[in-house]
Every structure is written in structure tokens, then in C-alpha cells.
Motif scaffolding. Structure first.
Motif, short mmCIF file in Angstrom:
data_model
loop_
_atom_site.label_atom_id
_atom_site.label_comp_id
_atom_site.label_asym_id
_atom_site.label_seq_id
_atom_site.Cartn_x
_atom_site.Cartn_y
_atom_site.Cartn_z
N GLY A 77 25.68 -12.23 1.10
CA GLY A 77 24.71 -11.67 0.17
C GLY A 77 24.37 -12.68 -0.91
O GLY A 77 24.28 -12.34 -2.09
N CYS A 78 24.16 -13.93 -0.49
CA CYS A 78 24.00 -15.03 -1.45
C CYS A 78 22.70 -14.96 -2.24
O CYS A 78 22.59 -15.58 -3.30
CB CYS A 78 24.09 -16.36 -0.72
N GLY A 79 21.69 -14.23 -1.74
CA GLY A 79 20.41 -14.16 -2.43
C GLY A 79 19.61 -15.45 -2.29
O GLY A 79 20.03 -16.39 -1.62
N VAL B 5 26.98 -7.13 -4.39
CA VAL B 5 26.51 -6.89 -3.02
C VAL B 5 26.86 -5.49 -2.53
O VAL B 5 26.01 -4.78 -1.98
CB VAL B 5 27.10 -7.94 -2.05
N TYR C 12 17.51 -13.50 2.81
CA TYR C 12 17.23 -14.88 2.41
C TYR C 12 17.95 -15.94 3.24
O TYR C 12 17.58 -17.10 3.20
CB TYR C 12 17.56 -15.07 0.93
N TYR D 296 25.21 -16.39 3.88
CA TYR D 296 24.56 -15.33 4.65
C TYR D 296 23.91 -14.35 3.69
O TYR D 296 24.50 -13.96 2.67
CB TYR D 296 25.54 -14.55 5.54
N ASP D 297 22.69 -13.95 4.01
CA ASP D 297 22.01 -12.90 3.27
C ASP D 297 21.02 -12.24 4.24
O ASP D 297 20.31 -12.95 4.98
CB ASP D 297 21.25 -13.48 2.06
N TYR E 269 14.02 -7.22 -4.71
CA TYR E 269 14.83 -8.42 -4.91
C TYR E 269 13.98 -9.62 -5.28
O TYR E 269 14.40 -10.48 -6.05
CB TYR E 269 15.63 -8.75 -3.64
N ALA F 7 31.50 -11.66 -2.20
CA ALA F 7 30.36 -10.73 -2.16
C ALA F 7 30.15 -10.25 -3.59
O ALA F 7 30.76 -9.27 -4.03
CB ALA F 7 30.63 -9.57 -1.22
N ASP G 142 29.65 -17.09 1.39
CA ASP G 142 28.98 -16.35 0.32
C ASP G 142 28.10 -15.31 1.00
O ASP G 142 27.00 -15.62 1.47
CB ASP G 142 28.16 -17.30 -0.55
N PRO H 270 21.69 -19.38 -4.28
CA PRO H 270 23.14 -19.24 -4.06
C PRO H 270 23.99 -20.06 -5.03
O PRO H 270 24.66 -21.02 -4.67
CB PRO H 270 23.32 -19.72 -2.62
#
Length: 211
Positions: free
Chosen positions: A87-89, A131, A112, A108-109, A50, A128, A85, A92
Motif C-alpha cells: 500500500g505504498c501509494g 493501509v 499505484y 505494492y499498491d 487517493y 502497511a 511496502d 513511497p
């Protein structure tokens, strides 16, 4: 032994495809196609992969891509909705776009933005995007997200869909080693029925589940 389905738990998925790197099985109940656990990356290797991505808040192409989810979601939401959000990475952008439209968005991720206290909240919408194909336990995670939605809320998913075994064998989507679960329309309809959700296929890879 055949692996159990990580979405519905059925104990005997059947072989679906194999390439030079890993094998793929399909569940006879929910039709999820998935990579068995022994072919999945460790958390360290997954994070390293990632970290190679170069998405940013200023990336116009990435904004256009996410707009295919954001635009119809904004149309469907009441003003000043509260969202997550998931799995925002590291960048975001979707949360930023939804905030620009007047909504309050938590992040939330697992890598990250890993504060799980956020997942105790209640939300009018959860997004998501790109994700669910990464989830080793999609049944558990999607059940948790659904439980955090208020009545009338929307779970907005964005993921490429399985079409057929022939197209799967040539599909660029399976070349990403972090992609381990592959949904189809059949799988998503099964999921909607299991959750008691309304379902809308908004775009070829955008799906809204309504509580």
C-alpha cells in the motif's frame, strides 16, 4: 441481515454507530468496527479520492509522521533485510527511508504499483502504513501478508485505533470515505492470537506483529 465480519468471518456483527453518510458495525468475536459493503466506494471513486492526496518524497512533515514507524523498525531489523511496502501509494517515502537505512524494499499498491508478482516473494519485514483501514477484506489480505513473512519477520502496521463508542462518534478518522475498517487494541490482540504472533504496541498507532 447483520453483515459478516470481514476480518474473522463471524456472521452477525452488531450496529455500532451511524452518521449522516453510512453505518458502522462491530464484530462480537474480534471487535473490528467496519462499514458494510453497501456504503463502500467503488474502485474508481476510491482511486479518485487517493489522487487528491499531495504526499511527496520531499514532504518533511510526512517524513516525520512515517519516522514513528520507520525508526523503531530499523532498530529491530537485521542489516540488509528484505521488505515490502504494501500500500505504498504514489509517493513511497517509507520505502525510501528504509532503503536509506540499508534495506531492500519492494513496492505494492493496488492502484499505484499493482504488480501482484511481488506478493509471491518472501520478506523479513512488511510495512502497511495507513493501509488496513482501507481494506474491504482485511482477513484475506493480512493472512496473505503473514504468509509472505519469513520466521522472525515483522509485520509493521500503522493505523489509528478505536478507543470507545463515544470517541468514535466524534472521530475525524471516520470522515474519510475510504476508511472502512477500524481496529482497536482488542482487535489486534485477537489478530495476534489468530496468527500466533508476538505483538508490540510501539506507538499509539504503530503496531509490530512478530512471526
Amino acid at each position: 441481515m447483520s453483515p459478516s465480519c470481514p476480518l474473522c468471518g463471524h456472521p452477525a456483527a452488531q450496529p455500532y454507530h451511524r452518521d449522516n453518510f453510512r453505518s458502522y458495525h462491530q464484530c462480537a468475536v474480534c471487535a473490528l468496527v467496519f462499514v458494510p459493503e453497501q456504503f463502500q466506494l467503488s474502485a474508481t471513486d476510491e482511486r479518485a479520492y487517493y489522487d487528491l492526496h499531495e504526499n511527496s518524497l520531499e514532504d518533511a512533515g510526512y517524513r516525520r509522521f512515517l519516522a514513528r514507524c520507520a525508526a523503531p523498525l530499523v532498530e529491530a531489523l537485521p542489516p540488509a533485510s528484505r521488505g515490502l511496502d504494501f500500500g505504498c501509494g504514489p509517493a513511497p517515502l517509507l520505502a525510501s527511508m528504509l532503503s536509506e537505512a540499508g534495506h531492500r524494499v519492494e513496492l505494492y499498491d493496488a492502484f499505484y504499483a499493482p504488480d501482484r508478482c511481488v506478493l509471491k516473494g518472501e520478506f523479513d519485514f512488511i510495512v502497511a502504513t495507513e493501509v488496513v483501514e482501507h481494506l474491504s477484506r482485511p482477513g484475506e489480505v493480512l493472512g496473505l501478508l503473514w504468509s509472505r513473512l519469513r520466521e522472525g519477520g515483522i509485520l509493521a502496521l500503522m493505523t489509528k485505533l478505536v478507543i470507545s463508542p463515544e470517541r468514535f462518534a466524534q472521530w475525524h478518522y471516520i470522515r474519510d470515505p475510504t476508511h472502512i475498517c477500524f481496529f482497536s487494541r482488542e482487535t489486534l490482540r485477537w489478530l495476534a492470537a489468530r496468527l500466533g504472533a508476538g505483538i508490540e504496541f510501539v506507538d499509539s498507532d504503530v503496531i509490530f506483529l512478530r512471526k
